[in-house]
Scaffold this active site. Sequence first.
Site, mmCIF file in Angstrom:
data_model
loop_
_atom_site.group_PDB
_atom_site.id
_atom_site.type_symbol
_atom_site.label_atom_id
_atom_site.label_comp_id
_atom_site.label_asym_id
_atom_site.label_seq_id
_atom_site.Cartn_x
_atom_site.Cartn_y
_atom_site.Cartn_z
ATOM 1 N N HIS A 146 -7.412 -5.812 0.580
ATOM 2 C CA HIS A 146 -6.214 -5.006 0.878
ATOM 3 C C HIS A 146 -5.450 -5.504 2.106
ATOM 4 O O HIS A 146 -4.437 -4.942 2.476
ATOM 5 C CB HIS A 146 -6.665 -3.550 1.111
ATOM 6 N N ASP A 186 -9.984 -5.310 -3.752
ATOM 7 C CA ASP A 186 -9.358 -4.364 -2.823
ATOM 8 C C ASP A 186 -10.341 -3.235 -2.515
ATOM 9 O O ASP A 186 -10.800 -2.539 -3.417
ATOM 10 C CB ASP A 186 -8.080 -3.800 -3.459
ATOM 11 N N SER A 201 0.833 -1.200 0.000
ATOM 12 C CA SER A 201 0.000 0.000 0.000
ATOM 13 C C SER A 201 0.872 1.256 0.000
ATOM 14 O O SER A 201 1.635 1.464 -0.954
ATOM 15 C CB SER A 201 -0.951 -0.055 1.200
#
Lengths: 277, 277
Positions: free
Chosen positions: B254, B222, B146
């Site tokens: 995610h 996600d 991320s």
Amino acid sequence: METISENTCFGGTQGVYSHSAKSTNCDMTFGLFLPDEAKYGPVPVLWYLSGLTCTHENAMTKAGAQGWAAEQGIALIFPDTSPRGDNVADDEAYDLGKGAGFYVNATEAPWADHYRMWDYITEDLPNLVFENFALDPERQAITGHSMGGHGALTIAMHFPDRFASVSAFSPICNPTDSDWGRKQLGAYLGSDEAKWTPHDASLLVREKGFDGPMLIDTGTDDQFGDLLKTEALAHAAAARRQQITLRMQPGYDHSYFFVSSFMEEHVSFHADALYSV
Amino acid sequence: METISENTCFGGTQGVYSHSAKSTNCDMTFGLFLPDEAKYGPVPVLWYLSGLTCTHENAMTKAGAQGWAAEQGIALIFPDTSPRGDNVADDEAYDLGKGAGFYVNATEAPWADHYRMWDYITEDLPNLVFENFALDPERQAITGHSMGGHGALTIAMHFPDRFASVSAFSPICNPTDSDWGRKQLGAYLGSDEAKWTPHDASLLVREKGFDGPMLIDTGTDDQFGDLLKTEALAHAAAARRQQITLRMQPGYDHSYFFVSSFMEEHVSFHADALYSV
């Protein structure tokens, strides 16, 4: 249907056959590899659509696919890329006419009489091979190279229930925005670009997607990279959250040396999908 | 440098250490996994940069990386994601201030005093760990999740000679065009957007690229997919013919459940590059 040749190959049979096709209104030739398992019952099928200038023969002799297909117990079909024969329209350019059917049904003169490769690949040839060989219509996958990658992607997205998986080697990705596409779609389908969009993989990914795994390999040194427009498909797939593996393979070009280098992984990829159907 | 803890782990040692960092002007804590091979000489290093809200600890305990790193004889470094301490500026939002350093050197108040994570990751911490542990500076690779994927990609492209390979799990790909980016880059670097562009992986791929293998995995489900802008990186990489494997992984979100599912492949990917240096 006429048998042109049959050779034992990786424990199975590599055959070449010809038949009179209704769609293309001419005799068509195709290659079919049957693994040994086909002796005992219907086997899964991987369609391989070839690129510009190819016949049924190029991939059959240069892609190195039969060994991996034999290992997985999968049949391979190698169709031709256009209608053939003396009375079939042609063009002097390598990228229009014979060897360049682009997997569409032509509506324009002089092509409309024979250039109906979409119907040939999706109707005529399936009907023939599933009637005559030990192939399982419930377990089909499709791949192709260049123009054939374009064909594989567009056909898969129009027949999502037919194909468990789709892959392509250096596919033409965005023909409505490329010299590999605009010329041919214009010639075969006419100037109304709305009729082209069902034959553009990037537009189809954006609009429909594909409900199964998708694998794309393209070389970073592909000499036709600017014509393929891989970036359009890459953007569309990521934006849609399409299940995909997209690989830019370092140093590889557009040739069958590239295709054969990754054939094992493509056959394995399809086998995973075909055996979980 | 102070040793906080050391635990035997997959035949090696998972340590946690703290030190006073010049760049961030505060004490910093990091995790370091050393495989058994480090007893006998310097080993290759894989940097793992974490995402928003994380400390050094999250990936160390949830990514399941040590087993694969042990198998490959590779060390793992888990830095923190921001400066820490009572006199370090913060914000009520989870995505600004502590836990949200974004791997840049802040120039704006109140952040400039401590938020210099770029220098921390690229100068301070390397100097410390290569001096104190059996790590080989000639064999480094970098990954992250991320915001940490953003850090890994941008740092790798600015230090192409340092890193043999780069990968990322669900990276923030285009922060100059996302709410995960514009807010933070504006706060840390000011309103002149020209100063943001060196910290945008998609722009960097387009302009510089990376002369080594790149692997990106992002889940199709996600929950932050719209903020990641994977499509911008996908387009830029394909357009540049950047060597890359980009995978949209079906059904994954995610979380660290996603990261841990593909950690083995990322460690193997980096090992291939690190052992061919």
